[in-house]
Design a protein around this motif. Structure first.
Motif, PDB file in Angstrom:
ATOM      1  N   ALA A  22      -2.038  -3.329  -6.340  1.00 30.09           N
ATOM      2  CA  ALA A  22      -3.047  -3.538  -5.305  1.00 30.09           C
ATOM      3  C   ALA A  22      -4.430  -3.120  -5.799  1.00 30.09           C
ATOM      4  O   ALA A  22      -5.425  -3.818  -5.565  1.00 30.09           O
ATOM      5  CB  ALA A  22      -2.673  -2.755  -4.044  1.00 30.09           C
TER       6      ALA A  22
ATOM      7  N   SER B  63      -3.626  -7.445  -1.498  1.00 28.40           N
ATOM      8  CA  SER B  63      -2.447  -6.882  -0.850  1.00 28.40           C
ATOM      9  C   SER B  63      -1.238  -7.792  -1.038  1.00 28.40           C
ATOM     10  O   SER B  63      -0.106  -7.318  -1.156  1.00 28.40           O
ATOM     11  CB  SER B  63      -2.716  -6.689   0.649  1.00 28.40           C
TER      12      SER B  63
ATOM     13  N   TYR C 210       0.164  -5.923   7.524  1.00 26.03           N
ATOM     14  CA  TYR C 210      -0.892  -6.553   6.734  1.00 26.03           C
ATOM     15  C   TYR C 210      -1.951  -7.203   7.615  1.00 26.03           C
ATOM     16  O   TYR C 210      -3.024  -7.560   7.135  1.00 26.03           O
ATOM     17  CB  TYR C 210      -0.281  -7.602   5.791  1.00 26.03           C
TER      18      TYR C 210
ATOM     19  N   LEU D  95      -4.618  -2.289   8.670  1.00 27.06           N
ATOM     20  CA  LEU D  95      -5.476  -2.280   7.491  1.00 27.06           C
ATOM     21  C   LEU D  95      -6.350  -1.028   7.526  1.00 27.06           C
ATOM     22  O   LEU D  95      -7.542  -1.075   7.840  1.00 27.06           O
ATOM     23  CB  LEU D  95      -6.326  -3.552   7.453  1.00 27.06           C
TER      24      LEU D  95
ATOM     25  N   THR E 131      -7.957  -1.683  -0.567  1.00 22.25           N
ATOM     26  CA  THR E 131      -6.703  -2.425  -0.644  1.00 22.25           C
ATOM     27  C   THR E 131      -5.540  -1.499  -0.963  1.00 22.25           C
ATOM     28  O   THR E 131      -4.443  -1.634  -0.413  1.00 22.25           O
ATOM     29  CB  THR E 131      -6.799  -3.536  -1.704  1.00 22.25           C
TER      30      THR E 131
ATOM     31  N   ASN F 150      -4.718   0.386   2.152  1.00 24.60           N
ATOM     32  CA  ASN F 150      -3.989  -0.523   3.051  1.00 24.60           C
ATOM     33  C   ASN F 150      -2.508  -0.561   2.689  1.00 24.60           C
ATOM     34  O   ASN F 150      -1.625  -0.468   3.555  1.00 24.60           O
ATOM     35  CB  ASN F 150      -4.561  -1.942   2.954  1.00 24.60           C
ATOM     36  N   LEU F 151      -2.236  -0.696   1.406  1.00 23.95           N
ATOM     37  CA  LEU F 151      -0.851  -0.795   0.940  1.00 23.95           C
ATOM     38  C   LEU F 151      -0.085   0.498   1.205  1.00 23.95           C
ATOM     39  O   LEU F 151       1.015   0.476   1.751  1.00 23.95           O
ATOM     40  CB  LEU F 151      -0.823  -1.111  -0.556  1.00 23.95           C
TER      41      LEU F 151
END
Length: 452
Positions: free
Chosen positions: A268, A274, A303, A307, A388, A391-392
């Motif tokens: 990522a 993502s 997703y 976020l 990102t 987020n992951l």
């Protein structure tokens, strides 16, 4: 020499690829009059396209197995959906206010000159104005599953797959067994496919890093370094003060979780995508004891609704533009802006440069100059790497938290990286319906002979 190469794990190869990409980008920048590292972009594009090509079948097959394979317990599915959405909303709201606090404390926009053209910002703002609640609800429902699959509309695919699985759960006999058997086979094949694609990851990731460094260089870091450092610092605060306490409260095995998430996080970070990390992240969460049905639902839904890094970035970037423009906002104006971002940031993960689209639309709504978007665009890739990754990690943690909440997390499951060795699968399913025999390897495992 060949034996030495085989001893290097995929994660180590990815790190080597990233280091090589940074070196190539630094030595061969744009405009050097000869070879430019940006010429490597096709390699990163090929890798991302291969990954994106397997997202639809993975989401569809795992969701169908997870829901229809549990018989008629639709209350269980509804309960998981409600818990997930509540969790997503709470965590992303906290992320917004951490970003708001960081930008007001550090004030990275003070002293920045907005001299870039506003053309890009205006184009993105035009798209942002279309992001209303009504348009989001319309976008949620696909008019064609094939169209949603072509454009990798994750939320639409999840919506359609859930309805398909609910309908399948009401079917009896051989048709149900055939369809669940097909989805089980499809899931195993696609995760094997993922393992094959991941062998190209070090090259694709190295190329992506090389292109970013070659294009942005180090000068842009000096000019907007304060903004970048503020974002990275705020994300670290979010991880330590929000995600870590959540993990401790949910009794998540921290070391095991970090070991499982490190490889998807590297993907990522280096690709700023993502989607590129989704298949490996799903495998990793199954590998530490999260049931497939929870991974299959929570991860793709997150997703669009969870976020964390993006929402924090949006709060920070919007106030940064106001500071750079010399347009101070009152607390109530900032609060209104946060509420706007909270609503518009949901469900737009599939929009290209979604965060910039949302940011531009918000700036236009509050009368702030769109030149700020053009300035941010110069370092957006560097900030996109961090947001990102968060987020992951946030979505991976959400799957474990939901599994704990549902009482289905197995903390004693051994962490076995899918690319290194196989493990056995025991899926909690209705006897005789969609059951994968214990002697069959889990989707994504590789044969020992082909291990890294």
């Amino acid at each position: 020499m060949l034996k030495l190469f085989r001893r290097v794990s995929l994660t180590q190869w990815i790190l080597i690829g990233m280091a090589t990409g940074v070196l190539l980008g630094f030595l061969f920048p744009v405009g050097n009059g000869g070879f430019e590292a940006t010429s490597l972009k096709p390699l990163s594009t090929i890798f991302l396209r291969m990954i994106k090509s397997i997202i639809v079948p993975i989401i569809f097959s795992t969701l169908v197995i997870g829901i229809a394979g549990h018989g008629d317990d639709m209350k269980r599915v509804g309960r998981l959906a409600l818990k997930s959405l509540i969790y997503f909303e709470l965590v992303t709201t906290v992320a917004l206010f951490i970003g708001l606090g960081a930008v007001n404390l550090v004030k990275p926009g003070v002293g920045v000159q907005l001299q870039a053209p506003a053309t890009t910002g205006a184009e993105l703002a035009a798209k942002g104005h279309d992001l209303t609640l009504g348009s989001f609800l319309e976008h949620l429902v696909p008019q064609s599953f094939a169209e949603a699959a072509v454009h990798n509309e994750v939320l639409q695919i999840v919506f359609w797959s859930v309805l398909f699985a609910v309908a399948l759960s009401q079917v009896r006999g051989r048709p149900k067994e055939l369809m669940i058997g097909f989805c089980e086979a499809l899931a195993e094949i696609m995760f094997k496919f993922t393992a094959i694609i991941m062998r190209f990851a070090p090259i694709g990731i190295g190329a992506a890093i090389g292109v970013t460094v070659s294009h942005s260089g180090l000068g842009v870091l000096v000019n907007l370094g304060k903004l970048i450092l503020t974002l990275y610092g705020a994300l670290v605060v979010f991880i330590l003060c929000v995600l870590l306490p959540i993990a401790l409260a949910a009794r998540v095995p921290i070391r095991k979780f970090l070991q499982a998430v490190r490889q998807p996080a590297l993907i990522a970070f280096s690709t700023t995508s993502s989607e590129a990390a989704l298949p490996r992240a799903m495998q990793a969460m199954e590998g530490i004891g999260v049931p497939r049905r929870i991974v299959a639902f929570v991860m793709p839904t997150g997703y669009s609704f969870n976020l964390d890094g993006t929402t924090l970035y949006l709060a920070l970037a919007s106030i940064f533009v106001a500071q750079a423009a010399g347009h101070p906002l009152t607390f109530w104006h900032q609060l209104t802006m946060m509420l706007t971002l909270m609503i518009t940031s949901k469900g737009v993960a599939a929009v290209p440069r979604a965060s910039l689209v949302i940011l531009s639309g918000t700036l236009a709504t509050f009368g702030l100059p769109l030149e700020g978007v053009a300035v941010i665009l110069g370092v957006d890739e560097l900030m996109d790497m961090a947001r990102t990754t968060v987020n992951l990690v946030g979505n991976c943690l959400a799957t474990v938290v939901m599994a704990r909440w549902e009482g289905e997390f197995d903390p004693n499951a051994p962490v076995i990286p899918p690319e290194e060795s196989p493990r056995q699968l025991g899926v909690e399913q209705e006897p005789g319906v969609g059951r994968i025999p214990d002697h069959r390897p889990i989707a994504g495992d590789m044969d020992p002979a082909s291990a890294d």
